[in-house]
Write a protein that holds these residues in place. Structure first.
Motif, PDB file in Angstrom:
ATOM      1  N   LEU A 134     -24.794  19.565 -31.765  1.00 43.35           N
ATOM      2  CA  LEU A 134     -24.739  20.993 -31.474  1.00 43.35           C
ATOM      3  C   LEU A 134     -26.090  21.450 -30.944  1.00 43.35           C
ATOM      4  O   LEU A 134     -27.120  20.858 -31.303  1.00 43.35           O
ATOM      5  N   PRO A 135     -26.130  22.500 -30.118  1.00 40.89           N
ATOM      6  CA  PRO A 135     -27.430  23.074 -29.779  1.00 40.89           C
ATOM      7  C   PRO A 135     -28.189  23.424 -31.064  1.00 40.89           C
ATOM      8  O   PRO A 135     -27.598  23.908 -32.037  1.00 40.89           O
ATOM      9  N   LEU A 136     -29.473  23.177 -31.067  1.00 44.12           N
ATOM     10  CA  LEU A 136     -30.261  23.320 -32.289  1.00 44.12           C
ATOM     11  C   LEU A 136     -30.162  24.728 -32.873  1.00 44.12           C
ATOM     12  O   LEU A 136     -30.125  24.899 -34.095  1.00 44.12           O
ATOM     13  N   HIS A 137     -30.093  25.728 -31.997  1.00 42.85           N
ATOM     14  CA  HIS A 137     -30.036  27.109 -32.477  1.00 42.85           C
ATOM     15  C   HIS A 137     -28.660  27.481 -33.023  1.00 42.85           C
ATOM     16  O   HIS A 137     -28.494  28.553 -33.598  1.00 42.85           O
ATOM     17  N   GLU A 138     -27.676  26.586 -32.865  1.00 40.41           N
ATOM     18  CA  GLU A 138     -26.326  26.823 -33.375  1.00 40.41           C
ATOM     19  C   GLU A 138     -25.924  25.730 -34.357  1.00 40.41           C
ATOM     20  O   GLU A 138     -24.754  25.383 -34.481  1.00 40.41           O
ATOM     21  N   GLY A 139     -26.883  25.168 -35.069  1.00 43.10           N
ATOM     22  CA  GLY A 139     -26.618  24.061 -35.966  1.00 43.10           C
ATOM     23  C   GLY A 139     -25.548  24.372 -36.996  1.00 43.10           C
ATOM     24  O   GLY A 139     -25.294  25.534 -37.349  1.00 43.10           O
ATOM     25  N   TYR A 140     -24.923  23.322 -37.501  1.00 41.55           N
ATOM     26  CA  TYR A 140     -23.834  23.469 -38.458  1.00 41.55           C
ATOM     27  C   TYR A 140     -24.345  24.075 -39.763  1.00 41.55           C
ATOM     28  O   TYR A 140     -25.322  23.608 -40.348  1.00 41.55           O
ATOM     29  N   ILE A 141     -23.653  25.114 -40.243  1.00 42.00           N
ATOM     30  CA  ILE A 141     -23.991  25.789 -41.500  1.00 42.00           C
ATOM     31  C   ILE A 141     -22.795  25.669 -42.430  1.00 42.00           C
ATOM     32  O   ILE A 141     -21.705  26.151 -42.117  1.00 42.00           O
ATOM     33  N   ALA A 142     -22.986  25.036 -43.557  1.00 37.19           N
ATOM     34  CA  ALA A 142     -21.889  24.856 -44.508  1.00 37.19           C
ATOM     35  C   ALA A 142     -21.371  26.205 -44.996  1.00 37.19           C
ATOM     36  O   ALA A 142     -22.156  27.121 -45.295  1.00 37.19           O
ATOM     37  N   ASP A 143     -20.047  26.335 -45.043  1.00 32.76           N
ATOM     38  CA  ASP A 143     -19.373  27.531 -45.560  1.00 32.76           C
ATOM     39  C   ASP A 143     -19.685  28.786 -44.749  1.00 32.76           C
ATOM     40  O   ASP A 143     -19.545  29.906 -45.246  1.00 32.76           O
ATOM     41  N   TYR A 144     -20.060  28.605 -43.494  1.00 30.79           N
ATOM     42  CA  TYR A 144     -20.443  29.744 -42.658  1.00 30.79           C
ATOM     43  C   TYR A 144     -19.253  30.664 -42.370  1.00 30.79           C
ATOM     44  O   TYR A 144     -18.153  30.213 -42.052  1.00 30.79           O
ATOM     45  N   ARG A 145     -19.504  31.977 -42.484  1.00 31.78           N
ATOM     46  CA  ARG A 145     -18.550  33.002 -42.089  1.00 31.78           C
ATOM     47  C   ARG A 145     -19.292  34.007 -41.220  1.00 31.78           C
ATOM     48  O   ARG A 145     -20.383  34.463 -41.573  1.00 31.78           O
ATOM     49  N   ALA A 146     -18.720  34.378 -40.090  1.00 28.99           N
ATOM     50  CA  ALA A 146     -19.398  35.279 -39.161  1.00 28.99           C
ATOM     51  C   ALA A 146     -19.765  36.599 -39.823  1.00 28.99           C
ATOM     52  O   ALA A 146     -20.801  37.209 -39.512  1.00 28.99           O
ATOM     53  N   ALA A 147     -18.958  37.045 -40.768  1.00 31.60           N
ATOM     54  CA  ALA A 147     -19.213  38.327 -41.415  1.00 31.60           C
ATOM     55  C   ALA A 147     -20.467  38.324 -42.276  1.00 31.60           C
ATOM     56  O   ALA A 147     -20.971  39.395 -42.658  1.00 31.60           O
ATOM     57  N   ASP A 148     -21.004  37.134 -42.580  1.00 28.08           N
ATOM     58  CA  ASP A 148     -22.175  37.054 -43.456  1.00 28.08           C
ATOM     59  C   ASP A 148     -23.477  37.331 -42.725  1.00 28.08           C
ATOM     60  O   ASP A 148     -24.528  37.471 -43.364  1.00 28.08           O
ATOM     61  N   GLY A 149     -23.457  37.390 -41.383  1.00 27.70           N
ATOM     62  CA  GLY A 149     -24.640  37.846 -40.659  1.00 27.70           C
ATOM     63  C   GLY A 149     -25.667  36.776 -40.377  1.00 27.70           C
ATOM     64  O   GLY A 149     -26.854  36.962 -40.674  1.00 27.70           O
ATOM     65  N   ARG A 150     -25.252  35.672 -39.783  1.00 29.96           N
ATOM     66  CA  ARG A 150     -26.222  34.653 -39.381  1.00 29.96           C
ATOM     67  C   ARG A 150     -27.198  35.233 -38.366  1.00 29.96           C
ATOM     68  O   ARG A 150     -26.801  35.870 -37.396  1.00 29.96           O
ATOM     69  N   ARG A 151     -28.487  35.014 -38.581  1.00 29.63           N
ATOM     70  CA  ARG A 151     -29.473  35.448 -37.596  1.00 29.63           C
ATOM     71  C   ARG A 151     -29.277  34.675 -36.301  1.00 29.63           C
ATOM     72  O   ARG A 151     -29.229  33.445 -36.310  1.00 29.63           O
ATOM     73  N   LYS A 152     -29.186  35.392 -35.209  1.00 26.38           N
ATOM     74  CA  LYS A 152     -28.966  34.756 -33.925  1.00 26.38           C
ATOM     75  C   LYS A 152     -30.298  34.331 -33.324  1.00 26.38           C
ATOM     76  O   LYS A 152     -31.255  35.099 -33.287  1.00 26.38           O
ATOM     77  N   LEU A 153     -30.347  33.086 -32.856  1.00 27.80           N
ATOM     78  CA  LEU A 153     -31.533  32.543 -32.208  1.00 27.80           C
ATOM     79  C   LEU A 153     -31.227  32.269 -30.749  1.00 27.80           C
ATOM     80  O   LEU A 153     -30.098  31.938 -30.390  1.00 27.80           O
TER      81      LEU A 153
END
Length: 277
Positions: free
Chosen positions: A117-136
């Protein structure tokens, strides 16, 4: 802590842990983007190159020359800005390091399958968009090479511990990093020890300019050299594409699967220090 035994070191930008995999980041074509030690027909030396994903893989403890796609030593900043960094896929390619990095959390890590994956979009366990991942923004090699770091090591007055103080500039902004130690036996051919965090918790988050500070204090990190002393000989600053940390482990997969070496010392260090238990 007394400063009478303090020593400062400049950290070097890298993309490499051990020699295999050749790097802990890839380009969009799946080739390794190497800043670090590069084996060739004439020896091993520090350099920068794109290394073919189909380079030969020797047994652990042995080395063969990398297949170089392109040398990067004279590349322009414009060219480096076009190289967007990616994680390694799983299982880790060109990996001969027989290590389970998190035996309690993920003992079967080698069985997991995942695309790079692109480094700035690396896999995050249990990720949900509603939780507010900081966008890089996409992380380019030009961005990566801007990083700087300084380490100061200070022994305690009784020589039973050492404090490690770091100052960082121009790392990836708004990002999670961790710091690991590399010990004498971590890359031993027979029964290597498991690389571990440099301090717990071993995390820091960079500001908008990629700046941060971090410290850790470890008991007896530099015992007198002996067969089983296992002194700390290097430190590695890791970009965490997973946006996670793992307690007493440096990562679930290591080696570019979820951690990515960004700064370290170029050579074995700290021989000037002796600590006691």
């Amino acid at each position: 802590m007394s400063d009478k035994y303090g020593q400062s070191y400049q950290l070097a930008v890298t993309t490499q842990g051990p020699l295999y995999p050749p790097a802990e980041v890839m380009d969009a074509d799946g080739n390794f983007v190497v800043i670090g030690q590069i084996p060739s027909e004439t020896g091993i030396g520090w350099g920068a190159a794109i290394v073919d994903k189909d380079s030969p893989l020797p047994p652990f403890g042995q080395v063969q020359p990398y297949q170089i796609v392109q040398e990067l030593g004279g590349a322009t900043k414009e060219y480096l800005r076009d190289i967007v960094l990616h994680t390694l896929p799983l299982p880790l390619p060109l990996n001969n390091y027989p290590m389970v990095f998190s035996p309690e959390q993920h003992p079967d890590a080698a069985r997991e399958v995942r695309a790079r994956l692109p480094l700035h979009e690396g896999y995050i366990a249990d990720y949900r968009a509603a939780d507010g991942r900081r966008k890089l923004a996409p992380i380019t090699l030009a961005d990566w090479l801007r990083a700087e770091g300084e380490l100061t090591v200070t022994l305690s007055d009784d020589n039973k511990s050492a404090r490690f103080d770091f100052r960082f500039r121009r790392l990836v902004p708004h990002s999670l990093y961790t710091v690991m130690s590399l010990r004498e036996q971590d890359l031993a051919t027979n029964d290597p020890s498991r690389p571990g965090p440099l301090g717990i918790p071993n995390v820091f988050v960079t500001d908008a300019d990629g700046n941060a500070e971090y410290w850790a204090e470890l008991p007896n990190p530099f015992p007198p050299a002996a067969e089983q002393s296992n002194r700390i000989i290097n430190v590695v600053v890791l970009f965490m594409s997973s946006r996670q940390c793992y307690g007493g482990a440096i990562g679930l997969h290591g080696l570019g699967g979820d951690i990515h070496a960004h700064l370290k010392l170029r050579a074995t260090s700290f021989s000037e220090f002796i600590t006691t238990s």
